[in-house]
Structure formats: C-alpha cells, structure tokens
Design a protein around this motif. Structure first.
Motif, mmCIF file in Angstrom:
data_model
loop_
_atom_site.group_PDB
_atom_site.id
_atom_site.type_symbol
_atom_site.label_atom_id
_atom_site.label_comp_id
_atom_site.label_asym_id
_atom_site.label_seq_id
_atom_site.Cartn_x
_atom_site.Cartn_y
_atom_site.Cartn_z
ATOM 1 N N GLU A 20 -19.454 -20.619 44.362
ATOM 2 C CA GLU A 20 -20.718 -20.443 43.643
ATOM 3 C C GLU A 20 -20.499 -19.766 42.290
ATOM 4 O OE1 GLU A 20 -23.251 -22.023 44.382
ATOM 5 O OE2 GLU A 20 -23.156 -22.369 46.521
ATOM 6 N N VAL A 21 -19.598 -18.803 42.236
ATOM 7 C CA VAL A 21 -19.276 -18.146 40.961
ATOM 8 C C VAL A 21 -18.714 -19.178 39.992
ATOM 9 C CG1 VAL A 21 -17.742 -16.456 39.857
ATOM 10 C CG2 VAL A 21 -18.995 -15.831 41.938
ATOM 11 N N LYS A 22 -17.868 -20.055 40.504
ATOM 12 C CA LYS A 22 -17.296 -21.120 39.677
ATOM 13 C C LYS A 22 -18.383 -22.082 39.193
ATOM 14 C CE LYS A 22 -13.759 -24.696 39.767
ATOM 15 N NZ LYS A 22 -12.694 -25.329 40.536
ATOM 16 N N ILE A 27 -21.853 -24.389 35.030
ATOM 17 C CA ILE A 27 -23.185 -24.874 34.668
ATOM 18 C C ILE A 27 -23.839 -24.028 33.578
ATOM 19 C CG2 ILE A 27 -25.533 -25.238 35.549
ATOM 20 C CD1 ILE A 27 -24.171 -25.970 38.273
ATOM 21 N N LEU A 28 -23.729 -22.700 33.706
ATOM 22 C CA LEU A 28 -24.446 -21.794 32.802
ATOM 23 C C LEU A 28 -23.567 -21.086 31.775
ATOM 24 C CD1 LEU A 28 -26.804 -20.093 35.423
ATOM 25 C CD2 LEU A 28 -27.353 -22.002 33.875
ATOM 26 N N GLY A 29 -22.270 -21.138 31.968
ATOM 27 C CA GLY A 29 -21.383 -20.408 31.061
ATOM 28 C C GLY A 29 -21.408 -18.912 31.296
ATOM 29 N N ILE A 30 -21.870 -18.486 32.457
ATOM 30 C CA ILE A 30 -21.935 -17.072 32.823
ATOM 31 C C ILE A 30 -20.787 -16.788 33.782
ATOM 32 C CG2 ILE A 30 -23.311 -15.283 33.984
ATOM 33 C CD1 ILE A 30 -24.560 -16.252 31.377
ATOM 34 N N ASP A 31 -19.908 -15.861 33.421
ATOM 35 C CA ASP A 31 -18.736 -15.573 34.235
ATOM 36 C C ASP A 31 -18.966 -14.323 35.084
ATOM 37 O OD1 ASP A 31 -16.271 -15.440 35.381
ATOM 38 O OD2 ASP A 31 -15.167 -15.164 33.511
ATOM 39 N N LEU A 32 -19.474 -14.528 36.287
ATOM 40 C CA LEU A 32 -19.736 -13.399 37.179
ATOM 41 C C LEU A 32 -18.450 -12.739 37.667
ATOM 42 C CD1 LEU A 32 -22.667 -14.814 39.329
ATOM 43 C CD2 LEU A 32 -22.795 -13.251 37.390
ATOM 44 N N LEU A 48 -23.270 -7.547 31.166
ATOM 45 C CA LEU A 48 -23.768 -8.744 31.845
ATOM 46 C C LEU A 48 -24.731 -8.389 32.971
ATOM 47 C CD1 LEU A 48 -23.876 -11.771 32.127
ATOM 48 C CD2 LEU A 48 -21.761 -11.670 33.462
ATOM 49 N N ILE A 49 -24.430 -7.339 33.717
ATOM 50 C CA ILE A 49 -25.345 -6.904 34.784
ATOM 51 C C ILE A 49 -26.684 -6.499 34.174
ATOM 52 C CG2 ILE A 49 -25.794 -5.149 36.549
ATOM 53 C CD1 ILE A 49 -22.788 -5.153 37.125
ATOM 54 N N VAL A 60 -33.401 -16.415 36.854
ATOM 55 C CA VAL A 60 -33.936 -17.600 37.523
ATOM 56 C C VAL A 60 -32.973 -18.780 37.374
ATOM 57 C CG1 VAL A 60 -35.812 -19.304 37.519
ATOM 58 C CG2 VAL A 60 -36.337 -16.866 37.470
ATOM 59 N N ASP A 61 -32.329 -18.906 36.224
ATOM 60 C CA ASP A 61 -31.327 -19.967 36.054
ATOM 61 C C ASP A 61 -30.178 -19.790 37.052
ATOM 62 O OD1 ASP A 61 -32.713 -21.226 34.013
ATOM 63 O OD2 ASP A 61 -31.482 -20.360 32.413
ATOM 64 N N ILE A 62 -29.706 -18.568 37.214
ATOM 65 C CA ILE A 62 -28.623 -18.297 38.158
ATOM 66 C C ILE A 62 -29.086 -18.581 39.587
ATOM 67 C CG2 ILE A 62 -27.193 -16.474 39.183
ATOM 68 C CD1 ILE A 62 -27.098 -15.207 36.339
#
Length: 105
Positions: A20-22, A27-32, A48-49, A60-62
């Motif tokens: 899911e992190v991948k 999809i969003l370009g967010i690196d959790l 980021l948090i 909501v996107d995440i």
C-alpha cells in the motif's frame, strides 16, 4: 488495521503495508516510507505528517487509494467517498490513518 465511519454511517477499514505504501507513492507521489526525516542538524522533521494531518484533501486522496477497490465494489464513487468526510468523520479518519501509520513503523 484501523477503521473509521463516514458521515453516511459506512465503516471503512484501512491497512498500511509495504504494498500500500508503494501504491500511494506510485499514484500520489507521497512517500510514506520517508515520513520522518532528519534535517542538516540531525533534528527530526515531520513535515509530511503535519501536511497529511492538516490537509484534508491530501488525507482523502490517501484514504481513497487504501479503500478505493472496496469502495468500487460497494458502488461508492470517489466523489461520494470524499463528500462523506467532514467534521467528526474527517477527524476520525485522520486519527485512524495516523494510528495506522504509527503501527506500520
């Protein structure tokens, strides 16, 4: 796994794992995976948090990435999902996501 209810009394369950992190990164370009970083002085940065916790659109996107396939199976479109998250529901969703993020690490 964490759960939250939206304003239409639908329960959503989210689970963070490497896959899911991948997906969120792709999809969003967010690196959790790099949600916590160190600055030049070695101090912990949680930008980021803070961004996720204070930007309901990003949250909501995440969440949509995490529940999108289940939502589609239930006949819930992305606009319906996002529209049902406000007030207490978005607060509950934020807490569920952040708790799940902590559990992931």
């Amino acid at each position: 796994m964490r759960s939250f209810k939206d304003n239409r009394d639908r329960t959503w369950t989210i689970a963070l794992n490497v896959w899911e992190v991948k997906r969120i990164r792709s999809i969003l370009g967010i690196d959790l995976a790099n949600v916590i970083t160190l600055d030049r002085d070695g101090k912990v940065q949680v930008d980021l948090i803070d961004r996720i916790a204070n930007d309901p659109c990003l949250l909501v996107d995440i969440l949509w990435v995490l529940v999108g396939s289940e939502a589609k199976e239930r006949g819930v479109a992305d606009v319906d999902f996002g529209s049902a998250l406000a007030g207490d529901a978005i607060t509950e969703a934020t807490k569920a996501f952040l708790d799940e993020l902590v559990d992931f690490f």
